[in-house]
Design a protein around this motif. Sequence first.
Motif, PDB file in Angstrom:
ATOM      1  N   ARG A 132      -3.942   7.843  -1.169  1.00 15.32           N
ATOM      2  CA  ARG A 132      -4.793   8.917  -1.693  1.00 15.32           C
ATOM      3  C   ARG A 132      -4.036   9.762  -2.715  1.00 15.32           C
ATOM      4  O   ARG A 132      -4.563  10.106  -3.773  1.00 15.32           O
ATOM      5  N   LEU A 133      -2.797  10.082  -2.390  1.00 14.17           N
ATOM      6  CA  LEU A 133      -1.997  10.909  -3.290  1.00 14.17           C
ATOM      7  C   LEU A 133      -1.703  10.174  -4.584  1.00 14.17           C
ATOM      8  O   LEU A 133      -1.805  10.745  -5.691  1.00 14.17           O
ATOM      9  N   TRP A 134      -1.360   8.891  -4.456  1.00 22.70           N
ATOM     10  CA  TRP A 134      -1.005   8.092  -5.635  1.00 22.70           C
ATOM     11  C   TRP A 134      -2.199   7.912  -6.558  1.00 22.70           C
ATOM     12  O   TRP A 134      -2.089   8.039  -7.776  1.00 22.70           O
ATOM     13  N   GLN A 135      -3.352   7.594  -5.970  1.00 23.22           N
ATOM     14  CA  GLN A 135      -4.544   7.376  -6.791  1.00 23.22           C
ATOM     15  C   GLN A 135      -5.014   8.657  -7.474  1.00 23.22           C
ATOM     16  O   GLN A 135      -5.699   8.602  -8.493  1.00 23.22           O
ATOM     17  N   HIS A 136      -4.631   9.789  -6.905  1.00 20.23           N
ATOM     18  CA  HIS A 136      -5.012  11.064  -7.522  1.00 20.23           C
ATOM     19  C   HIS A 136      -4.226  11.312  -8.807  1.00 20.23           C
ATOM     20  O   HIS A 136      -4.739  11.923  -9.752  1.00 20.23           O
ATOM     21  N   LEU A 144       3.592  -2.972 -12.585  1.00 18.35           N
ATOM     22  CA  LEU A 144       4.600  -1.921 -12.456  1.00 18.35           C
ATOM     23  C   LEU A 144       4.156  -0.849 -11.468  1.00 18.35           C
ATOM     24  O   LEU A 144       4.933  -0.423 -10.602  1.00 18.35           O
ATOM     25  N   SER A 145       2.902  -0.394 -11.591  1.00 23.31           N
ATOM     26  CA  SER A 145       2.430   0.648 -10.681  1.00 23.31           C
ATOM     27  C   SER A 145       2.334   0.133  -9.249  1.00 23.31           C
ATOM     28  O   SER A 145       2.651   0.855  -8.293  1.00 23.31           O
ATOM     29  N   HIS A 146       1.923  -1.141  -9.070  1.00 23.02           N
ATOM     30  CA  HIS A 146       1.892  -1.737  -7.737  1.00 23.02           C
ATOM     31  C   HIS A 146       3.296  -1.793  -7.141  1.00 23.02           C
ATOM     32  O   HIS A 146       3.504  -1.446  -5.971  1.00 23.02           O
ATOM     33  N   THR A 147       4.253  -2.257  -7.939  1.00 23.30           N
ATOM     34  CA  THR A 147       5.627  -2.381  -7.458  1.00 23.30           C
ATOM     35  C   THR A 147       6.212  -1.022  -7.082  1.00 23.30           C
ATOM     36  O   THR A 147       6.843  -0.874  -6.019  1.00 23.30           O
ATOM     37  N   PHE A 149       4.532   1.691  -6.289  1.00 22.63           N
ATOM     38  CA  PHE A 149       3.801   2.208  -5.130  1.00 22.63           C
ATOM     39  C   PHE A 149       4.326   1.591  -3.836  1.00 22.63           C
ATOM     40  O   PHE A 149       4.590   2.294  -2.855  1.00 22.63           O
ATOM     41  N   ILE A 150       4.494   0.274  -3.817  1.00 20.94           N
ATOM     42  CA  ILE A 150       4.978  -0.412  -2.615  1.00 20.94           C
ATOM     43  C   ILE A 150       6.376   0.058  -2.259  1.00 20.94           C
ATOM     44  O   ILE A 150       6.702   0.308  -1.088  1.00 20.94           O
ATOM     45  N   THR A 151       7.234   0.193  -3.266  1.00 22.11           N
ATOM     46  CA  THR A 151       8.609   0.640  -3.019  1.00 22.11           C
ATOM     47  C   THR A 151       8.638   2.043  -2.416  1.00 22.11           C
ATOM     48  O   THR A 151       9.348   2.297  -1.430  1.00 22.11           O
ATOM     49  N   LEU A 152       7.853   2.946  -2.981  1.00 24.68           N
ATOM     50  CA  LEU A 152       7.826   4.320  -2.483  1.00 24.68           C
ATOM     51  C   LEU A 152       7.219   4.398  -1.081  1.00 24.68           C
ATOM     52  O   LEU A 152       7.698   5.166  -0.234  1.00 24.68           O
ATOM     53  N   ILE A 153       6.188   3.599  -0.818  1.00 22.70           N
ATOM     54  CA  ILE A 153       5.572   3.604   0.507  1.00 22.70           C
ATOM     55  C   ILE A 153       6.538   3.054   1.548  1.00 22.70           C
ATOM     56  O   ILE A 153       6.640   3.584   2.673  1.00 22.70           O
ATOM     57  N   LEU A 154       7.271   1.998   1.212  1.00 24.77           N
ATOM     58  CA  LEU A 154       8.269   1.462   2.137  1.00 24.77           C
ATOM     59  C   LEU A 154       9.325   2.511   2.458  1.00 24.77           C
ATOM     60  O   LEU A 154       9.687   2.728   3.627  1.00 24.77           O
ATOM     61  N   ALA A 155       9.834   3.168   1.409  1.00 28.18           N
ATOM     62  CA  ALA A 155      10.865   4.195   1.612  1.00 28.18           C
ATOM     63  C   ALA A 155      10.321   5.359   2.435  1.00 28.18           C
ATOM     64  O   ALA A 155      10.991   5.855   3.354  1.00 28.18           O
ATOM     65  N   ALA A 156       9.090   5.801   2.129  1.00 26.35           N
ATOM     66  CA  ALA A 156       8.500   6.920   2.866  1.00 26.35           C
ATOM     67  C   ALA A 156       8.224   6.545   4.316  1.00 26.35           C
ATOM     68  O   ALA A 156       8.412   7.378   5.224  1.00 26.35           O
ATOM     69  N   SER A 157       7.796   5.316   4.559  1.00 27.46           N
ATOM     70  CA  SER A 157       7.521   4.874   5.932  1.00 27.46           C
ATOM     71  C   SER A 157       8.798   4.849   6.761  1.00 27.46           C
ATOM     72  O   SER A 157       8.823   5.321   7.908  1.00 27.46           O
TER      73      SER A 157
END
Length: 199
Positions: A132-136, A144-147, A149-157
């Motif tokens: 939700r935050l990213w799409q905002h 690039l945006s997918h990569t 996003f996935i990297t940041l979500i993995l790190a945040a998780s």
Amino acid sequence: TTEIYTLSLHDALPIYPASITYTSPLMLEFCLGIVVAASFMTPAKLSLRWPVVLMVLLGAGTAYLYAFQAHFYGSEAVRPLFVGLPCALLVAALVAIERCGRLPNFAFLALVGDASYSLYLVHGFVLGFGRRLWQHFVAIDSVLSHTLFITLILAASVATALPIYRHLELKVGRSLTAALRQLQAHSSAAAAARAAISK
């Protein structure tokens, strides 16, 4: 074009939480994980032949997935075949190679593995909030945006799961273990007392 539809028990049963949970094809993937874990319960040291065979099977399974998923992987009923089995083979192969002493020991990765249950529980919330935050702010419409996003979500998780593991899961686990040991001690003492009285 002939479309193939696979009917699962999930589709046939009434919609109750229990029936949805225990007839989900995801349960088969959990069972595959249990099989992999059970296969490494013995302390015997393995040769590298088995991991190599598993890697070949993994490659074949993954190739089958990418070759045929566009025509067949439209039903959740076949997800364990296309996703679960290759993943199980990959995990089994890596564990077997590790058991042979062929993989380096990284303390951080071991810690993430210990915290895997906490990670499993929190990653969905992190993913939902992060999406939700990213799409905002950013459009997820490129590689690039997918990569990123996935990297940041993995790190945040991982960053969310580690404190929960250390400060909640470990403490709860230790408390439950202590309570069970105390209950077992009381039960043993009571059984000894009854045996002494009966004599």
